[in-house]
Scaffold this motif. Structure first.
Motif, PDB file in Angstrom:
ATOM      1  N   PHE A 184       0.833  -1.197   0.000  1.00 18.02           N
ATOM      2  CA  PHE A 184       0.000   0.000   0.000  1.00 18.02           C
ATOM      3  C   PHE A 184       0.870   1.250   0.000  1.00 18.02           C
ATOM      4  N   ASP A 185       0.248   2.368  -0.292  1.00 12.15           N
ATOM      5  CA  ASP A 185       0.956   3.644  -0.239  1.00 12.15           C
ATOM      6  C   ASP A 185       0.328   4.528   0.816  1.00 12.15           C
ATOM      7  N   MET A 186       1.084   5.523   1.219  1.00 15.90           N
ATOM      8  CA  MET A 186       0.631   6.390   2.300  1.00 15.90           C
ATOM      9  C   MET A 186       1.249   7.778   2.136  1.00 15.90           C
ATOM     10  N   ASN A 187       0.453   8.800   2.332  1.00 13.64           N
ATOM     11  CA  ASN A 187       0.982  10.159   2.343  1.00 13.64           C
ATOM     12  C   ASN A 187       1.718  10.383   3.659  1.00 13.64           C
ATOM     13  N   THR A 197       3.691  12.885   6.659  1.00 11.96           N
ATOM     14  CA  THR A 197       3.407  14.114   7.396  1.00 11.96           C
ATOM     15  C   THR A 197       3.733  15.325   6.532  1.00 11.96           C
ATOM     16  N   LEU A 198       4.842  15.260   5.806  1.00 14.46           N
ATOM     17  CA  LEU A 198       5.228  16.365   4.927  1.00 14.46           C
ATOM     18  C   LEU A 198       4.103  16.699   3.949  1.00 14.46           C
ATOM     19  N   ALA A 199       3.541  15.684   3.314  1.00 15.43           N
ATOM     20  CA  ALA A 199       2.475  15.917   2.334  1.00 15.43           C
ATOM     21  C   ALA A 199       1.235  16.506   2.991  1.00 15.43           C
ATOM     22  N   LEU A 200       0.860  15.952   4.135  1.00 18.03           N
ATOM     23  CA  LEU A 200      -0.380  16.386   4.775  1.00 18.03           C
ATOM     24  C   LEU A 200      -0.240  17.762   5.420  1.00 18.03           C
ATOM     25  N   ALA A 201       0.918  18.049   5.987  1.00 27.37           N
ATOM     26  CA  ALA A 201       1.111  19.314   6.700  1.00 27.37           C
ATOM     27  C   ALA A 201       1.450  20.479   5.781  1.00 27.37           C
ATOM     28  N   SER A 202       1.974  20.202   4.586  1.00 26.63           N
ATOM     29  CA  SER A 202       2.434  21.292   3.720  1.00 26.63           C
ATOM     30  C   SER A 202       1.406  21.752   2.697  1.00 26.63           C
ATOM     31  N   GLY A 203       0.202  21.200   2.748  1.00 29.47           N
ATOM     32  CA  GLY A 203      -0.850  21.678   1.859  1.00 29.47           C
ATOM     33  C   GLY A 203      -0.790  21.110   0.459  1.00 29.47           C
ATOM     34  N   LEU A 204      -0.171  19.950   0.281  1.00 26.95           N
ATOM     35  CA  LEU A 204      -0.100  19.361  -1.054  1.00 26.95           C
ATOM     36  C   LEU A 204      -1.470  19.002  -1.620  1.00 26.95           C
ATOM     37  N   HIS A 216     -12.590  14.415   3.214  1.00 29.86           N
ATOM     38  CA  HIS A 216     -11.658  13.300   3.400  1.00 29.86           C
ATOM     39  C   HIS A 216     -10.770  13.600   4.601  1.00 29.86           C
ATOM     40  N   TYR A 217     -10.474  12.562   5.362  1.00 24.05           N
ATOM     41  CA  TYR A 217      -9.572  12.674   6.503  1.00 24.05           C
ATOM     42  C   TYR A 217      -8.433  11.686   6.315  1.00 24.05           C
ATOM     43  N   GLN A 218      -7.232  12.145   6.585  1.00 29.31           N
ATOM     44  CA  GLN A 218      -6.059  11.275   6.577  1.00 29.31           C
ATOM     45  C   GLN A 218      -5.236  11.592   7.813  1.00 29.31           C
ATOM     46  N   ARG A 219      -4.686  10.545   8.424  1.00 30.69           N
ATOM     47  CA  ARG A 219      -3.823  10.734   9.580  1.00 30.69           C
ATOM     48  C   ARG A 219      -2.388  10.464   9.161  1.00 30.69           C
ATOM     49  N   ALA A 220      -1.488  11.278   9.632  1.00 32.03           N
ATOM     50  CA  ALA A 220      -0.067  11.106   9.342  1.00 32.03           C
ATOM     51  C   ALA A 220       0.551  10.143  10.351  1.00 32.03           C
ATOM     52  N   TYR A 221       1.338   9.209   9.852  1.00 33.08           N
ATOM     53  CA  TYR A 221       2.068   8.263  10.689  1.00 33.08           C
ATOM     54  C   TYR A 221       3.538   8.311  10.327  1.00 33.08           C
ATOM     55  N   ILE A 277       7.125   6.284  10.020  1.00 32.21           N
ATOM     56  CA  ILE A 277       7.425   4.918   9.624  1.00 32.21           C
ATOM     57  C   ILE A 277       7.569   4.014  10.843  1.00 32.21           C
ATOM     58  N   GLY A 278       8.154   4.510  11.916  1.00 32.92           N
ATOM     59  CA  GLY A 278       8.289   3.702  13.130  1.00 32.92           C
ATOM     60  C   GLY A 278       6.938   3.282  13.695  1.00 32.92           C
ATOM     61  N   GLU A 279       5.975   4.193  13.694  1.00 33.30           N
ATOM     62  CA  GLU A 279       4.623   3.861  14.157  1.00 33.30           C
ATOM     63  C   GLU A 279       3.998   2.799  13.260  1.00 33.30           C
ATOM     64  N   LEU A 280       4.141   2.990  11.969  1.00 31.77           N
ATOM     65  CA  LEU A 280       3.584   2.057  11.002  1.00 31.77           C
ATOM     66  C   LEU A 280       4.232   0.677  11.166  1.00 31.77           C
ATOM     67  N   ARG A 281       5.534   0.657  11.342  1.00 24.51           N
ATOM     68  CA  ARG A 281       6.252  -0.599  11.539  1.00 24.51           C
ATOM     69  C   ARG A 281       5.703  -1.351  12.763  1.00 24.51           C
ATOM     70  N   ARG A 282       5.535  -0.648  13.882  1.00 27.56           N
ATOM     71  CA  ARG A 282       5.016  -1.280  15.102  1.00 27.56           C
ATOM     72  C   ARG A 282       3.601  -1.835  14.888  1.00 27.56           C
ATOM     73  N   MET A 283       2.751  -1.087  14.209  1.00 28.07           N
ATOM     74  CA  MET A 283       1.381  -1.557  13.958  1.00 28.07           C
ATOM     75  C   MET A 283       1.371  -2.800  13.077  1.00 28.07           C
ATOM     76  N   LEU A 284       2.200  -2.812  12.037  1.00 33.01           N
ATOM     77  CA  LEU A 284       2.248  -3.967  11.139  1.00 33.01           C
ATOM     78  C   LEU A 284       2.794  -5.200  11.858  1.00 33.01           C
ATOM     79  N   LEU A 285       3.833  -5.017  12.653  1.00 31.99           N
ATOM     80  CA  LEU A 285       4.385  -6.152  13.412  1.00 31.99           C
ATOM     81  C   LEU A 285       3.354  -6.691  14.396  1.00 31.99           C
ATOM     82  N   ARG A 286       2.667  -5.798  15.093  1.00 29.64           N
ATOM     83  CA  ARG A 286       1.644  -6.195  16.061  1.00 29.64           C
ATOM     84  C   ARG A 286       0.502  -6.963  15.374  1.00 29.64           C
TER      85      ARG A 286
END
Length: 123
Positions: free
Chosen positions: A15-18, A20-27, A75-80, A82-91
């Motif tokens: 999968f792909d994910m935007n 924090t840079l993309a979400l916070a900078s107004g892209l 639309h709502y998107q939450r920024a994660y 990579i470390g957070e994403l890694r922990r969630m996937l491992l869990r």
């Protein structure tokens, strides 16, 4: 967790994910208003650094057959990170995790606005 439950052992979750840079900078501030196209739109993003949620208010104007019509979406998107994403996937039971700068096999970097994630179902 839901994707992990649906995959056979050894299946892949890609999968792909935007970022924090993309979400916070107004892209996600886009507009083609005044273009004269049958479908015109305007997207207005707002990012909350505390919740890490980007809200994008979208308005679409259809002027083609059956129009004119106006549609709105939010639309709502939450920024994660990579470390957070890694922990969630491992869990959730994934292994063989890999993260890439979008559209490449390069490592994500501080300027990555989108990342691709690849994970193998291990249960």
């Amino acid at each position: 967790d839901g994707v992990a439950r649906c995959l056979k052992p050894g299946g892949w979750f890609i999968f792909d994910m935007n970022t924090t840079l993309a979400l916070a900078s107004g892209l996600f501030a886009h507009s083609n208003r005044g273009s004269g196209e049958d479908l015109e739109y305007e997207w207005r993003p707002s990012y909350n650094p505390v919740t890490k949620i980007c809200k994008v208010d979208m308005v679409f104007f259809w002027r083609g057959a059956g129009g004119p019509k106006k549609y709105t979406e939010v639309h709502y998107q939450r920024a994660y990170k990579i470390g957070e994403l890694r922990r969630m996937l491992l869990r959730a039971g994934f292994g063989h995790l890999r993260f890439y700068h979008a559209y490449s096999f390069g490592k994500p970097n501080p300027w990555s606005d989108r990342i691709f994630a690849v994970a193998s179902a291990s249960r």
